[in-house]
Design a protein around this motif. Structure first.
Motif, PDB file in Angstrom:
ATOM      1  N   VAL A 160      39.519  47.162  41.213  1.00  0.00           N
ATOM      2  CA  VAL A 160      40.323  47.233  42.431  1.00  0.00           C
ATOM      3  C   VAL A 160      41.784  47.346  42.019  1.00  0.00           C
ATOM      4  CG1 VAL A 160      41.061  46.006  44.511  1.00  0.00           C
ATOM      5  CG2 VAL A 160      38.660  45.899  43.776  1.00  0.00           C
ATOM      6  N   LEU A 161      42.483  48.343  42.526  1.00  0.00           N
ATOM      7  CA  LEU A 161      43.894  48.531  42.199  1.00  0.00           C
ATOM      8  C   LEU A 161      44.766  47.818  43.221  1.00  0.00           C
ATOM      9  CD1 LEU A 161      44.053  52.272  41.076  1.00  0.00           C
ATOM     10  CD2 LEU A 161      43.764  50.214  39.683  1.00  0.00           C
ATOM     11  N   GLY A 162      45.536  46.869  42.720  1.00  0.00           N
ATOM     12  CA  GLY A 162      46.419  46.088  43.579  1.00  0.00           C
ATOM     13  C   GLY A 162      47.016  44.947  42.794  1.00  0.00           C
ATOM     14  N   SER A 163      48.068  44.344  43.331  1.00  0.00           N
ATOM     15  CA  SER A 163      48.772  43.254  42.660  1.00  0.00           C
ATOM     16  C   SER A 163      48.408  41.918  43.299  1.00  0.00           C
ATOM     17  CB  SER A 163      50.284  43.469  42.758  1.00  0.00           C
ATOM     18  OG  SER A 163      50.653  44.672  42.121  1.00  0.00           O
ATOM     19  N   ALA A 164      47.968  40.981  42.483  1.00  0.00           N
ATOM     20  CA  ALA A 164      47.639  39.647  42.985  1.00  0.00           C
ATOM     21  C   ALA A 164      48.907  38.964  43.495  1.00  0.00           C
ATOM     22  CB  ALA A 164      46.996  38.815  41.883  1.00  0.00           C
ATOM     23  N   VAL A 165      48.810  38.333  44.673  1.00  0.00           N
ATOM     24  CA  VAL A 165      49.960  37.644  45.261  1.00  0.00           C
ATOM     25  C   VAL A 165      49.676  36.172  45.518  1.00  0.00           C
ATOM     26  CG1 VAL A 165      50.917  39.730  46.279  1.00  0.00           C
ATOM     27  CG2 VAL A 165      49.283  38.362  47.599  1.00  0.00           C
ATOM     28  N   GLY A 166      48.454  35.710  45.241  1.00  0.00           N
ATOM     29  CA  GLY A 166      48.143  34.308  45.439  1.00  0.00           C
ATOM     30  C   GLY A 166      46.652  34.056  45.394  1.00  0.00           C
ATOM     31  N   VAL A 167      46.286  32.786  45.549  1.00  0.00           N
ATOM     32  CA  VAL A 167      44.875  32.412  45.582  1.00  0.00           C
ATOM     33  C   VAL A 167      44.613  31.563  46.822  1.00  0.00           C
ATOM     34  CG1 VAL A 167      44.543  32.508  43.084  1.00  0.00           C
ATOM     35  CG2 VAL A 167      45.286  30.365  44.136  1.00  0.00           C
ATOM     36  N   ASN A 168      43.393  31.617  47.313  1.00  0.00           N
ATOM     37  CA  ASN A 168      42.943  30.735  48.381  1.00  0.00           C
ATOM     38  C   ASN A 168      42.072  29.648  47.792  1.00  0.00           C
ATOM     39  OD1 ASN A 168      44.222  32.354  50.235  1.00  0.00           O
ATOM     40  ND2 ASN A 168      42.364  33.438  50.862  1.00  0.00           N
ATOM     41  N   CYS A 169      42.222  28.449  48.294  1.00  0.00           N
ATOM     42  CA  CYS A 169      41.428  27.324  47.806  1.00  0.00           C
ATOM     43  C   CYS A 169      40.875  26.519  48.977  1.00  0.00           C
ATOM     44  CB  CYS A 169      42.274  26.394  46.931  1.00  0.00           C
ATOM     45  SG  CYS A 169      42.816  27.123  45.376  1.00  0.00           S
ATOM     46  N   ASP A 170      39.712  25.951  48.769  1.00  0.00           N
ATOM     47  CA  ASP A 170      39.138  24.960  49.666  1.00  0.00           C
ATOM     48  C   ASP A 170      39.260  23.634  48.931  1.00  0.00           C
ATOM     49  OD1 ASP A 170      37.760  23.370  51.366  1.00  0.00           O
ATOM     50  OD2 ASP A 170      35.846  24.437  51.225  1.00  0.00           O
ATOM     51  N   GLY A 171      40.303  22.883  49.262  1.00  0.00           N
ATOM     52  CA  GLY A 171      40.609  21.702  48.465  1.00  0.00           C
ATOM     53  C   GLY A 171      41.067  22.135  47.081  1.00  0.00           C
ATOM     54  N   ASP A 172      40.324  21.725  46.062  1.00  0.00           N
ATOM     55  CA  ASP A 172      40.645  22.080  44.676  1.00  0.00           C
ATOM     56  C   ASP A 172      39.827  23.262  44.176  1.00  0.00           C
ATOM     57  OD1 ASP A 172      42.364  19.935  44.605  1.00  0.00           O
ATOM     58  OD2 ASP A 172      40.907  18.566  43.708  1.00  0.00           O
ATOM     59  N   THR A 173      39.022  23.850  45.028  1.00  0.00           N
ATOM     60  CA  THR A 173      38.097  24.894  44.592  1.00  0.00           C
ATOM     61  C   THR A 173      38.603  26.272  45.016  1.00  0.00           C
ATOM     62  OG1 THR A 173      36.226  23.375  44.768  1.00  0.00           O
ATOM     63  CG2 THR A 173      35.734  25.737  44.712  1.00  0.00           C
ATOM     64  N   VAL A 174      38.694  27.169  44.059  1.00  0.00           N
ATOM     65  CA  VAL A 174      39.142  28.530  44.349  1.00  0.00           C
ATOM     66  C   VAL A 174      38.096  29.248  45.196  1.00  0.00           C
ATOM     67  CG1 VAL A 174      39.650  30.778  43.321  1.00  0.00           C
ATOM     68  CG2 VAL A 174      40.568  28.708  42.283  1.00  0.00           C
ATOM     69  N   THR A 175      38.562  29.937  46.241  1.00  0.00           N
ATOM     70  CA  THR A 175      37.636  30.687  47.094  1.00  0.00           C
ATOM     71  C   THR A 175      38.000  32.166  47.204  1.00  0.00           C
ATOM     72  OG1 THR A 175      38.923  30.176  49.097  1.00  0.00           O
ATOM     73  CG2 THR A 175      37.141  28.641  48.493  1.00  0.00           C
ATOM     74  N   GLY A 176      39.191  32.527  46.757  1.00  0.00           N
ATOM     75  CA  GLY A 176      39.581  33.932  46.880  1.00  0.00           C
ATOM     76  C   GLY A 176      40.891  34.232  46.188  1.00  0.00           C
ATOM     77  N   VAL A 177      41.118  35.516  45.941  1.00  0.00           N
ATOM     78  CA  VAL A 177      42.380  36.009  45.379  1.00  0.00           C
ATOM     79  C   VAL A 177      43.017  36.928  46.406  1.00  0.00           C
ATOM     80  CG1 VAL A 177      43.443  37.385  43.552  1.00  0.00           C
ATOM     81  CG2 VAL A 177      41.536  35.865  42.998  1.00  0.00           C
ATOM     82  N   ARG A 178      44.254  36.637  46.767  1.00  0.00           N
ATOM     83  CA  ARG A 178      44.980  37.502  47.688  1.00  0.00           C
ATOM     84  C   ARG A 178      45.699  38.584  46.886  1.00  0.00           C
ATOM     85  NH1 ARG A 178      46.767  32.513  49.222  1.00  0.00           N
ATOM     86  NH2 ARG A 178      48.959  33.030  48.823  1.00  0.00           N
ATOM     87  N   TYR A 179      45.670  39.790  47.409  1.00  0.00           N
ATOM     88  CA  TYR A 179      46.299  40.882  46.680  1.00  0.00           C
ATOM     89  C   TYR A 179      46.879  41.914  47.632  1.00  0.00           C
ATOM     90  CZ  TYR A 179      42.372  44.055  47.611  1.00  0.00           C
ATOM     91  OH  TYR A 179      41.440  44.861  48.219  1.00  0.00           O
ATOM     92  N   GLN A 180      47.849  42.644  47.119  1.00  0.00           N
ATOM     93  CA  GLN A 180      48.463  43.741  47.850  1.00  0.00           C
ATOM     94  C   GLN A 180      47.951  45.039  47.252  1.00  0.00           C
ATOM     95  OE1 GLN A 180      52.701  43.445  47.973  1.00  0.00           O
ATOM     96  NE2 GLN A 180      52.990  45.261  49.229  1.00  0.00           N
ATOM     97  N   PRO A 181      47.209  45.839  48.010  1.00  0.00           N
ATOM     98  CA  PRO A 181      46.640  47.065  47.454  1.00  0.00           C
ATOM     99  C   PRO A 181      47.727  47.994  46.905  1.00  0.00           C
ATOM    100  CG  PRO A 181      45.654  46.559  49.587  1.00  0.00           C
ATOM    101  CD  PRO A 181      46.802  45.632  49.424  1.00  0.00           C
ATOM    102  N   ARG A 182      47.401  48.692  45.840  1.00  0.00           N
ATOM    103  CA  ARG A 182      48.354  49.637  45.274  1.00  0.00           C
ATOM    104  C   ARG A 182      48.717  50.691  46.320  1.00  0.00           C
ATOM    105  NH1 ARG A 182      50.778  50.932  40.793  1.00  0.00           N
ATOM    106  NH2 ARG A 182      51.248  53.106  40.317  1.00  0.00           N
ATOM    107  N   GLY A 183      50.001  50.973  46.431  1.00  0.00           N
ATOM    108  CA  GLY A 183      50.468  51.930  47.414  1.00  0.00           C
ATOM    109  C   GLY A 183      50.904  51.306  48.721  1.00  0.00           C
ATOM    110  N   ASP A 184      50.566  50.012  48.913  1.00  0.00           N
ATOM    111  CA  ASP A 184      50.988  49.292  50.113  1.00  0.00           C
ATOM    112  C   ASP A 184      52.292  48.571  49.787  1.00  0.00           C
ATOM    113  OD1 ASP A 184      51.430  47.645  52.248  1.00  0.00           O
ATOM    114  OD2 ASP A 184      49.416  46.795  52.305  1.00  0.00           O
ATOM    115  N   ASP A 185      53.388  48.991  50.368  1.00  0.00           N
ATOM    116  CA  ASP A 185      54.708  48.439  50.048  1.00  0.00           C
ATOM    117  C   ASP A 185      55.113  47.290  50.963  1.00  0.00           C
ATOM    118  OD1 ASP A 185      55.018  50.316  48.022  1.00  0.00           O
ATOM    119  OD2 ASP A 185      55.855  51.814  49.398  1.00  0.00           O
ATOM    120  N   THR A 186      54.199  46.782  51.738  1.00  0.00           N
ATOM    121  CA  THR A 186      54.495  45.659  52.621  1.00  0.00           C
ATOM    122  C   THR A 186      54.892  44.436  51.804  1.00  0.00           C
ATOM    123  OG1 THR A 186      52.817  46.472  54.158  1.00  0.00           O
ATOM    124  CG2 THR A 186      53.631  44.220  54.493  1.00  0.00           C
TER     125      THR A 186
END
Length: 410
Positions: A160-186
């Protein structure tokens, strides 16, 4: 037997380290494609940074006696089998020579007379003293862009092409990686989400951004930005003799060249001088991730220094490529490898300095074991503890592991 729970593993970074982690997870005995997915989240392209621009030199014994010895030994021993398995055509062993700068060819004549067959045909200019650093038993090379690309492909990972901008956690447990897709300048820290059970941060010098995602962590990093060049083969009908050169400081050009002939006939040069040192805060903002350009004055200096040593390249050589990349350097010159303390499903594998390509198979294997077995049986990871720079937690949830700073030990 109990069926293992589903796992979605995200590797942040599509360089040789991230690709090796993904590949070794896919080859682990506990991996099952029916219950486990692997995703590589890469900001630009596979091997877009140092893994596509590095020299690819490796030396088995050059870490002996230190904490990285196992990384040197294990990776060097894994490379031949991996190269064969992946059909990697650029891996080979080669002798290594030390070359001092000089103003005549007398040293060449003496060395050639005393060391029959070791002198490369393209080293035919002016040098100083020449010595043998290795005969090829424990030194080798690979063109890293080929190896990285084939590792990623063989891993079966979704890229997947994109830049990681953070992680989601449920308490201390990782549940996801937030990312900005390549080409999205938001300008956002929300982005899209890759749901996961495990995340391995392996994004080279930019991995230090993880300290903003995981409370209580500190991953100090310096990016050393350096220029390198590639020369075309002046005689396409032959391949330059495979000899790596480590050259002394040349005050005429302010260089200390490393010279690596490649199986395709080109010659790669680094050790050009004029490096820039990029601090942690700039790296966290993505410095030089998208564009990393060579310094023209260093390209010229390196070209002149090389042509001083090689008459054949002085008379008929042609520069093919000039480029720049960064190597990731923690303050103690040791990588960060292990679990990110205080969190479940969070890992880091970064900061491998100039040995990231050489160590990649060992690091990938060790991290795959850590993720799937809960510990690494191949490598003692304690010297590379990701918590070693962390500040001791004061109040709060009190769930972060602290560590004392080891200072700067270059």
């Amino acid at each position: 037997t109990t069926k293992p729970p589903p796992r979605n593993i995200v590797v942040i970074g599509g360089g040789i380290q991230g690709a090796s982690v993904a590949y070794h997870i896919s080859q682990h005995p506990k991996f099952s494609s029916s219950s486990t997915t692997i995703t590589i989240l890469e900001s630009k392209a596979i091997a877009a940074a140092a893994s596509g621009k590095g020299g690819g030199f490796m030396a088995r014994s050059w870490g002996d006696g230190g904490p990285t010895q196992t990384l040197h030994h294990l990776a060097f021993d894994l490379y031949p089998t991996l190269a064969a398995t992946l059909n990697c055509e650029t891996y080979r062993t080669l002798p290594v020579l030390s070359v001092a700068p000089g103003s005549n060819n007398k040293a060449l004549a003496r060395f050639g007379k005393d060391n029959e067959g070791l002198l490369p045909d393209w080293l035919d200019g002016n040098t100083g003293r020449i010595g043998v650093m290795g005969y090829g038993e424990d030194t080798a090379q690979v063109t890293p862009i080929e190896f990285t690309t084939k590792l990623a492909e063989a891993s079966g990972a979704t890229v997947v092409l994109g830049s990681a901008v953070g992680v989601n956690c449920d308490g201390d447990t990782v549940t996801g990686v937030r990312y900005q897709p390549r080409g999205d300048d938001t300008d956002t820290t929300e982005g899209q989400v890759l749901e996961c059970t495990d995340v391995i941060v392996s994004a080279g010098p930019w991995s230090c951004i993880a300290e903003e995602w995981f409370e209580g962590t500190t991953f100090p990093m310096e990016g050393v930005k350096s220029t390198s060049i590639v020369w075309k083969n002046p005689d396409p009908s032959s391949i330059p003799t495979p000899r790596a050169l480590f050259c002394g400081e040349d005050d005429r050009f302010q260089t200390h060249l490393e010279v690596y002939p490649r199986p395709d006939g080109s010659i790669y040069l680094c050790g050009i001088g004029g490096s820039d040192y990029i601090p942690t805060e700039e790296l966290k903002r993505g410095a030089y991730r998208e564009v990393c350009e060579a310094k023209p004055e260093r390209v010229e200096a390196a070209s002149l220094a090389f042509q001083e040593m090689s008459r054949v390249y002085r008379e008929g050589g042609e520069l093919e490529k000039s480029q720049a990349c960064m190597r990731p350097c923690p303050p103690d010159a040791m990588p960060y490898m292990g679990k990110i303390p205080g969190y479940e499903g969070a890992y880091i594998n970064a900061g491998h300095n100039c040995w990231g390509i050489a160590w990649a198979p060992a690091c990938g294997k060790a991290m795959a074991e850590l993720v799937l077995d809960g510990h690494s049986s191949s490598v003692d990871l304690s010297p590379f503890d990701p918590a070693r720079f962390h500040r001791r937690a004061k109040g709060g949830r009190g769930r972060k592991k602290g560590g004392d700073s080891v200072g700067e030990q270059w």
